[in-house]
Design a protein around this motif. Structure first.
Motif, PDB file in Angstrom:
ATOM      1  N   ASP A  63      35.898  34.735  35.903  1.00 47.22           N
ATOM      2  CA  ASP A  63      36.370  35.384  37.129  1.00 47.22           C
ATOM      3  C   ASP A  63      36.153  34.472  38.334  1.00 47.22           C
ATOM      4  O   ASP A  63      36.888  34.553  39.323  1.00 47.22           O
ATOM      5  N   SER A  93      30.897  36.548  32.837  1.00 42.60           N
ATOM      6  CA  SER A  93      32.090  36.749  33.673  1.00 42.60           C
ATOM      7  C   SER A  93      32.374  35.510  34.519  1.00 42.60           C
ATOM      8  O   SER A  93      32.966  35.605  35.590  1.00 42.60           O
ATOM      9  N   LYS A 131      41.754  43.330  34.635  1.00 45.16           N
ATOM     10  CA  LYS A 131      41.362  43.965  35.903  1.00 45.16           C
ATOM     11  C   LYS A 131      41.988  45.351  36.032  1.00 45.16           C
ATOM     12  O   LYS A 131      41.551  46.163  36.844  1.00 45.16           O
ATOM     13  N   ARG A 167      37.489  37.184  29.036  1.00 43.14           N
ATOM     14  CA  ARG A 167      38.746  36.475  29.311  1.00 43.14           C
ATOM     15  C   ARG A 167      38.882  35.174  28.532  1.00 43.14           C
ATOM     16  O   ARG A 167      39.950  34.547  28.540  1.00 43.14           O
ATOM     17  N   THR A 216      44.770  32.691  32.234  1.00 44.79           N
ATOM     18  CA  THR A 216      45.162  32.756  33.643  1.00 44.79           C
ATOM     19  C   THR A 216      45.704  34.124  34.042  1.00 44.79           C
ATOM     20  O   THR A 216      45.936  34.382  35.229  1.00 44.79           O
ATOM     21  N   ASP A 217      45.921  34.990  33.081  1.00 44.39           N
ATOM     22  CA  ASP A 217      46.455  36.325  33.354  1.00 44.39           C
ATOM     23  C   ASP A 217      45.288  37.309  33.445  1.00 44.39           C
ATOM     24  O   ASP A 217      44.665  37.639  32.441  1.00 44.39           O
ATOM     25  N   ASP A 218      45.013  37.787  34.654  1.00 44.51           N
ATOM     26  CA  ASP A 218      43.853  38.660  34.880  1.00 44.51           C
ATOM     27  C   ASP A 218      44.175  40.109  34.512  1.00 44.51           C
ATOM     28  O   ASP A 218      43.945  41.029  35.299  1.00 44.51           O
ATOM     29  N   THR A 268      39.371  32.747  39.137  1.00 40.71           N
ATOM     30  CA  THR A 268      39.513  33.813  40.132  1.00 40.71           C
ATOM     31  C   THR A 268      39.996  35.100  39.466  1.00 40.71           C
ATOM     32  O   THR A 268      40.760  35.064  38.513  1.00 40.71           O
ATOM     33  N   GLY A 269      39.530  36.222  39.986  1.00 39.44           N
ATOM     34  CA  GLY A 269      39.911  37.518  39.437  1.00 39.44           C
ATOM     35  C   GLY A 269      38.712  38.390  39.179  1.00 39.44           C
ATOM     36  O   GLY A 269      37.599  38.111  39.642  1.00 39.44           O
ATOM     37  N   GLU A 270      38.920  39.442  38.422  1.00 46.13           N
ATOM     38  CA  GLU A 270      37.836  40.381  38.125  1.00 46.13           C
ATOM     39  C   GLU A 270      37.949  40.975  36.723  1.00 46.13           C
ATOM     40  O   GLU A 270      37.246  41.908  36.376  1.00 46.13           O
ATOM     41  N   GLY A 271      38.828  40.427  35.902  1.00 44.62           N
ATOM     42  CA  GLY A 271      39.054  40.967  34.563  1.00 44.62           C
ATOM     43  C   GLY A 271      37.855  40.915  33.641  1.00 44.62           C
ATOM     44  O   GLY A 271      37.631  41.831  32.849  1.00 44.62           O
ATOM     45  N   SER A 272      37.076  39.836  33.732  1.00 44.03           N
ATOM     46  CA  SER A 272      35.899  39.724  32.862  1.00 44.03           C
ATOM     47  C   SER A 272      34.888  40.808  33.195  1.00 44.03           C
ATOM     48  O   SER A 272      34.352  41.476  32.310  1.00 44.03           O
TER      49      SER A 272
END
Length: 270
Positions: free
Chosen positions: A138, A135, A186, A103, A181-183, A142-146
């Motif tokens: 993430d 990651s 994911k 990311r 900032t755009d996940d 926040t998130g899970e994209g990485s």
């Protein structure tokens, strides 16, 4: 009307009134029973709904579950947990360590600028390259994209080292790399869309199934732990022989081809 008939009429009227009262009482009782029954059903339904919500809330997320999932190591890896990913000719004497978070916007800029040069150097046998994925974004953003992108990269690596490098380049490209900032990573469908721009991965059902099924999710977490346990605090970071490669500022990774070539030539001579 006779006195007798009048009395009979009154008795009959009283009987009808009694029967009507009984009927109304039974009707009211039945109504109360229905209301009570419906109330009980409502309470049970609410309790069931709350119970379901509690179960769902306590249910581990896919990534929490992945921590205890069976570790599937991609092909073309080595080392503990398959987190050593080294690509290049076996007779290349030195190895460039490249630390990146999928990311990371600066990583994307670095790849778009210097990535092609690294690819050519590796192909020419100038050095090998070891990839260490992170990651941490993430957690901070926040998130899970990485993590999800790392898992997809594991699926690409399982196809071939060439597919891995091409896919990594596509993910970091100006066309497909999202804002920090755009996940977006994911989304499995998006990762597969990007993969379809890579010849070795285009419409590759095995690769797509691995992405959708999270086959390499546990591996992605292990890879991320490898980064977290290193002495590297940010991305992109380049190291050779334990020493950081920096640009003209002496602190950060070289972000131009000229700066990179200067830093790599110095490291190869060291």
């Amino acid at each position: 009307m006779s006195k007798r008939n009048s009395q009979a009429a009154k008795t009959a009227a009283r009987e009808r009134l009694r029967q009507e009262r009984e009927r109304q009482a039974k009707k009211a009782k039945a109504k109360r029973q229905i209301v009570v029954a419906l109330s009980v059903v409502g309470v049970l339904a609410a309790a069931g709904g709350i119970g379901y919500a509690v179960v769902q809330a306590n249910k581990p997320s896919a990534w929490e579950a992945a921590k205890n999932a069976k570790l599937v190591k991609p092909a073309n890896t080595s080392g503990k947990n398959g987190t050593t990913v080294v690509i290049g000719k076996s007779d290349a004497k030195k190895t460039l360590e490249l630390y990146e978070d999928p990311r990371c916007p600066i990583c994307a800029t670095f790849e778009q600028t210097v990535g092609e040069t690294i690819g050519k150097d590796v192909e020419d046998g100038k050095y090998k390259v070891r990839f260490i994925g992170a990651s941490f974004l993430d957690r901070t953003m926040t998130g899970e994209g990485s993590k999800n992108a790392l898992s997809a990269l594991g699926a690409a690596l399982n196809v071939s080292p060439e597919a891995f490098l091409a896919y990594k380049s596509a993910l970091y490209s100006a066309e497909y790399h999202p804002e920090e900032t755009d996940d977006k990573f994911k989304d499995d469908a998006y990762l597969i869309k990007v993969a379809n721009t890579v010849d070795a991965l285009k419409n590759n059902k095995e690769f797509q199934a691995a992405v959708k099924d999270g086959t390499y999710d546990r591996w992605a977490l292990e890879m991320s732990d490898t980064f977290d346990n290193s002495d590297v605090n940010g991305t992109p970071t380049l190291k050779m022989d334990g020493e950081k490669l920096t640009g003209s500022d002496g602190k950060n990774a070289p972000m131009t081809v000229a700066e990179f070539n200067t830093a790599i030539d110095k490291a190869l001579k060291g």
